[in-house]
Design an enzyme around this catalytic site. Structure first.
Site, PDB file in Angstrom:
ATOM      1  N   VAL A 193     -48.980 -83.561  23.641  1.00  0.00           N
ATOM      2  CA  VAL A 193     -49.999 -82.392  23.831  1.00  0.00           C
ATOM      3  C   VAL A 193     -48.637 -81.074  24.083  1.00  0.00           C
ATOM      4  O   VAL A 193     -47.560 -81.307  24.638  1.00  0.00           O
ATOM      5  CB  VAL A 193     -50.635 -82.461  25.074  1.00  0.00           C
ATOM      6  CG1 VAL A 193     -51.413 -81.002  25.284  1.00  0.00           C
ATOM      7  CG2 VAL A 193     -51.604 -83.478  24.934  1.00  0.00           C
ATOM      8  N   GLY A 194     -48.876 -80.119  23.172  1.00  0.00           N
ATOM      9  CA  GLY A 194     -47.820 -79.224  23.502  1.00  0.00           C
ATOM     10  C   GLY A 194     -48.581 -78.058  23.998  1.00  0.00           C
ATOM     11  O   GLY A 194     -48.948 -78.145  25.078  1.00  0.00           O
ATOM     12  N   ASP A 195     -47.871 -76.776  23.830  1.00  0.00           N
ATOM     13  CA  ASP A 195     -48.202 -75.441  24.461  1.00  0.00           C
ATOM     14  C   ASP A 195     -49.689 -74.989  24.418  1.00  0.00           C
ATOM     15  O   ASP A 195     -50.259 -74.340  25.083  1.00  0.00           O
ATOM     16  CB  ASP A 195     -47.266 -74.373  24.385  1.00  0.00           C
ATOM     17  CG  ASP A 195     -47.307 -74.085  22.771  1.00  0.00           C
ATOM     18  OD1 ASP A 195     -46.934 -74.823  21.942  1.00  0.00           O
ATOM     19  OD2 ASP A 195     -47.598 -72.789  22.353  1.00  0.00           O
ATOM     20  N   GLY A 242     -44.946 -72.034  17.782  1.00  0.00           N
ATOM     21  CA  GLY A 242     -43.697 -72.140  18.010  1.00  0.00           C
ATOM     22  C   GLY A 242     -43.173 -73.728  18.632  1.00  0.00           C
ATOM     23  O   GLY A 242     -44.062 -74.685  18.583  1.00  0.00           O
ATOM     24  N   THR A 248     -48.722 -73.305  14.265  1.00  0.00           N
ATOM     25  CA  THR A 248     -50.126 -73.161  15.021  1.00  0.00           C
ATOM     26  C   THR A 248     -50.801 -71.869  14.524  1.00  0.00           C
ATOM     27  O   THR A 248     -49.969 -70.947  14.478  1.00  0.00           O
ATOM     28  CB  THR A 248     -49.753 -73.256  16.343  1.00  0.00           C
ATOM     29  OG1 THR A 248     -49.404 -74.329  16.640  1.00  0.00           O
ATOM     30  CG2 THR A 248     -51.112 -72.700  17.259  1.00  0.00           C
TER      31      THR A 248
END
Ligand code: ASP
Length: 287
Positions: free
Chosen positions: A181-183, A204, A152
């Site tokens: 969906v990530g951070d 990360g 990212t």
């Protein structure tokens, strides 16, 4: 008034073969961001300009070259935050747009802070953002990716009006389930900006970053310690649950900090006080 910018190309493993591409891609993005700030442009515009270049560069896991999910598709997330107004614009699991960061920026003053899936692409189309076929964002390299990568991208900027902005853009994790969906599009997880405190962005293991509220945790630590120590302290919580990440911080006075527990972390920065464009391909010391 002074300006400053710091960006990263992901908390990941960078092989010798990839090093030059990371270096060149970070430098090009940095130059684009600096050009905005040098002409007294907004921090938000600098963040968007820098991230757009990385979205066009298949070296990075965002836009063209995004990670491929378990169903062979590309679903991206991106967000941008204004440290002055606390406005946030975010898109998640968006497909078939060239520049998720620009769609997120278009969302910034809307009531909703996050829009997902086909509705996000419809929104992009209505705002005349650049669309493409979803598969056009796949690159051969990412289709063959055999290693776990989290690259990212993130960018933080301080403009000459004294305002901070933070942005992220990602294809997420290789092989992730469709719809995951990530951070990266969540304020307080993958990013945050507050003119009176600092701006922060992470890359990360998204679930680990979200579980540990990494950006919020860093923001809370920032008044108590210098930027670098705050990132290091926040990262220790991700390490507690065996996660890998890297983060960057930018202060209202232009000072920066960054750290990572991933094997490598590509970071670039410049400021009006130190206009030399510095690109660092950091390697974890314990390796
Ligand atoms: N943090 C991103 C995510 O979990 C992955 C990355 O950093 O590449 O979606």
């Amino acid at each position: 008034m002074s300006w400053a910018i710091i960006l990263h190309g992901g908390a990941t493993t960078i092989t010798d073969d990839e090093a030059e591409a990371y270096r060149a891609g970070c430098l090009a993005a940095l130059v684009a961001g600096c050009a905005v700030l040098e002409r007294d442009g907004l921090a938000l515009e600098a963040v968007e300009a820098a991230i757009r270049l990385m979205e066009d560069d298949p070296t990075f896991n965002c836009g063209t070259g995004s990670a491929i999910n378990a169903e062979g598709g590309v679903e991206m997330c991106s967000a941008i935050m204004d440290g002055h107004s606390f406005d946030v614009g975010g898109v998640s699991i968006i497909q078939g747009v060239r520049h998720p960061i620009s769609v997120a920026h278009a969302m910034l003053r809307d009531e909703a802070i996050l829009i997902a899936g086909p509705a996000a692409r419809d929104y992009a189309r209505d705002r005349r953002q650049e669309l493409c076929k979803p598969d056009e964002l796949k690159t051969e390299k990412k289709e063959k990716a055999a290693r776990k990568a989290h690259d990212t991208v993130g960018c933080l900027a301080l403009d000459t009006a004294g305002h901070l902005a933070a942005g992220t853009s990602t294809g997420g994790l290789d092989g992730k389930p469709a719809g995951r969906v990530g951070d990266s599009p969540h304020p307080g997880c993958g990013f945050y900006a507050d003119d009176q405190v600092r701006a922060v962005a992470y890359s990360g293991d998204g679930e680990h970053i979200a579980r540990m509220m990494l950006a919020a945790r860093t923001w809370q630590l920032l008044p108590l310690m210098d930027p670098e120590r705050a990132v290091t302290a926040a990262l220790s919580h991700v390490a507690r649950i065996a996660g890998e990440a890297g983060g960057i911080v930018l202060s209202p006075d232009g000072t920066t900090g960054w750290d990572h527990n991933s094997p490598h972390f590509a970071v670039a920065q410049a400021s009006s006080a130190s206009p030399t464009r510095v690109v660092n391909l950091a390697k974890r010391e314990t390796q």
